[in-house]
Design a protein around this motif. Structure first.
Motif, PDB file in Angstrom:
ATOM      1  N   VAL A  98       0.862  -1.186   0.000  1.00 16.52           N
ATOM      2  CA  VAL A  98       0.000   0.000   0.000  1.00 16.52           C
ATOM      3  C   VAL A  98       0.898   1.235   0.000  1.00 16.52           C
ATOM      4  O   VAL A  98       1.738   1.386   0.901  1.00 16.52           O
ATOM      5  N   PRO A  99       0.760   2.137  -0.978  1.00 15.24           N
ATOM      6  CA  PRO A  99       1.598   3.345  -0.990  1.00 15.24           C
ATOM      7  C   PRO A  99       1.276   4.274   0.183  1.00 15.24           C
ATOM      8  O   PRO A  99       0.118   4.383   0.605  1.00 15.24           O
ATOM      9  N   ILE A 100       2.296   4.942   0.700  1.00 10.72           N
ATOM     10  CA  ILE A 100       2.083   5.981   1.704  1.00 10.72           C
ATOM     11  C   ILE A 100       1.409   7.161   1.008  1.00 10.72           C
ATOM     12  O   ILE A 100       1.893   7.644  -0.014  1.00 10.72           O
ATOM     13  N   PRO A 101       0.274   7.646   1.525  1.00 18.70           N
ATOM     14  CA  PRO A 101      -0.462   8.700   0.816  1.00 18.70           C
ATOM     15  C   PRO A 101       0.323  10.007   0.724  1.00 18.70           C
ATOM     16  O   PRO A 101       1.083  10.369   1.634  1.00 18.70           O
ATOM     17  N   ALA A 102       0.110  10.719  -0.381  1.00 15.88           N
ATOM     18  CA  ALA A 102       0.662  12.062  -0.532  1.00 15.88           C
ATOM     19  C   ALA A 102      -0.132  13.042   0.324  1.00 15.88           C
ATOM     20  O   ALA A 102      -1.228  12.735   0.805  1.00 15.88           O
ATOM     21  N   SER A 157      -2.762  21.417   2.785  1.00 17.08           N
ATOM     22  CA  SER A 157      -3.916  21.499   1.890  1.00 17.08           C
ATOM     23  C   SER A 157      -3.925  20.295   0.961  1.00 17.08           C
ATOM     24  O   SER A 157      -2.979  19.499   0.930  1.00 17.08           O
ATOM     25  N   GLY A 158      -5.022  20.172   0.202  1.00 16.67           N
ATOM     26  CA  GLY A 158      -5.113  19.097  -0.777  1.00 16.67           C
ATOM     27  C   GLY A 158      -5.978  17.948  -0.292  1.00 16.67           C
ATOM     28  O   GLY A 158      -6.801  18.091   0.615  1.00 16.67           O
ATOM     29  N   THR A 159      -5.779  16.795  -0.898  1.00 12.60           N
ATOM     30  CA  THR A 159      -6.558  15.598  -0.594  1.00 12.60           C
ATOM     31  C   THR A 159      -5.616  14.442  -0.277  1.00 12.60           C
ATOM     32  O   THR A 159      -4.604  14.256  -0.951  1.00 12.60           O
ATOM     33  N   ILE A 160      -5.964  13.680   0.739  1.00  9.63           N
ATOM     34  CA  ILE A 160      -5.193  12.498   1.126  1.00  9.63           C
ATOM     35  C   ILE A 160      -5.953  11.277   0.621  1.00  9.63           C
ATOM     36  O   ILE A 160      -7.072  11.008   1.071  1.00  9.63           O
TER      37      ILE A 160
END
Length: 208
Positions: A98-102, A157-160
């Motif tokens: 599972v990739p670590i989220p940005a 900011s942004g989306t996880i």
């Protein structure tokens, strides 16, 4: 003594690949993920696909710099006993990445639950969190893979978002080995899979 060709042995081992879909627990969000897979044995290569349901929980929103927890949890499943006319001996050496989220910083990760899988471990490998299960899990046996929990700190900011790793057979996010018995001969089929298309399992918006 019965003589069995390498192609027959390889075909029997590779026949199990599409039977290994993993089911997900009914919870906040359960998605069916499609994997493209390639198995190799005795000089033969077979391409196939499998589906895997993944149950995912995560908050819809988080404040900038806030803490959040994401959990991915499979449910009880059963290893098939047959692959065509051949008996399945076991499944072993399964890894799921599972990739670590940005837009977030990883604080910690852990496994919980799981049964009938031998030993399980989890480690960070590059930008992925990889769950490893040793097995062997015998044909016909029930098992449950452990749930993976990620504890994160949100960025500004942004989306996880969370997804599953893998973009090709040489960059596989799911790997396992199936052992089948053909006229008493065991043979292993190492298999590499990647999600096609890559799913969005969870999405958390960073906002005040």
């Amino acid at each position: 003594m019965i003589k069995t060709s390498s192609r027959l042995l390889a075909g029997a081992a590779l026949a199990i690949v599409p039977l290994l879909g993993l089911a997900g627990v009914a919870s906040a969000d359960t998605q069916s993920v499609n994997y493209s897979c390639q198995g190799k044995a005795a000089g033969q290569t077979t391409n196939t696909s499998l589906s895997q349901n993944v149950d995912s929980t995560a908050p819809a929103t988080v404040a900038p710099g806030g803490a959040l927890t994401i959990t991915l949890a499979p449910e009880v499943n059963t290893v098939p006993t047959q692959a065509g006319s051949f008996s399945v001996k076991s499944v072993k050496n399964l890894t799921l990445a599972v990739p670590i989220p940005a837009n977030a910083t990883l604080v910690s990760f852990s496994l919980s639950g799981g049964s009938g899988i031998g030993s399980a471990s989890v480690a960070q490998v590059g930008n992925n969190i990889v769950t490893s299960v040793t097995g062997p899990i015998n044909g016909g046996a029930q098992f449950q893979l452990p749930a993976l929990t990620l504890n994160l700190t949100a960025g500004d900011s942004g989306t996880i978002t969370t997804t599953l790793a893998g973009t090709s057979f040489t960059d596989a996010g799911l790997k396992f080995t199936t052992t089948v018995s053909v006229f008493g001969f065991p043979i292993d089929a190492p298999t590499s899979c990647f999600p096609s298309p890559a799913p969005t399992l969870t999405s958390t918006t960073i906002g005040s």
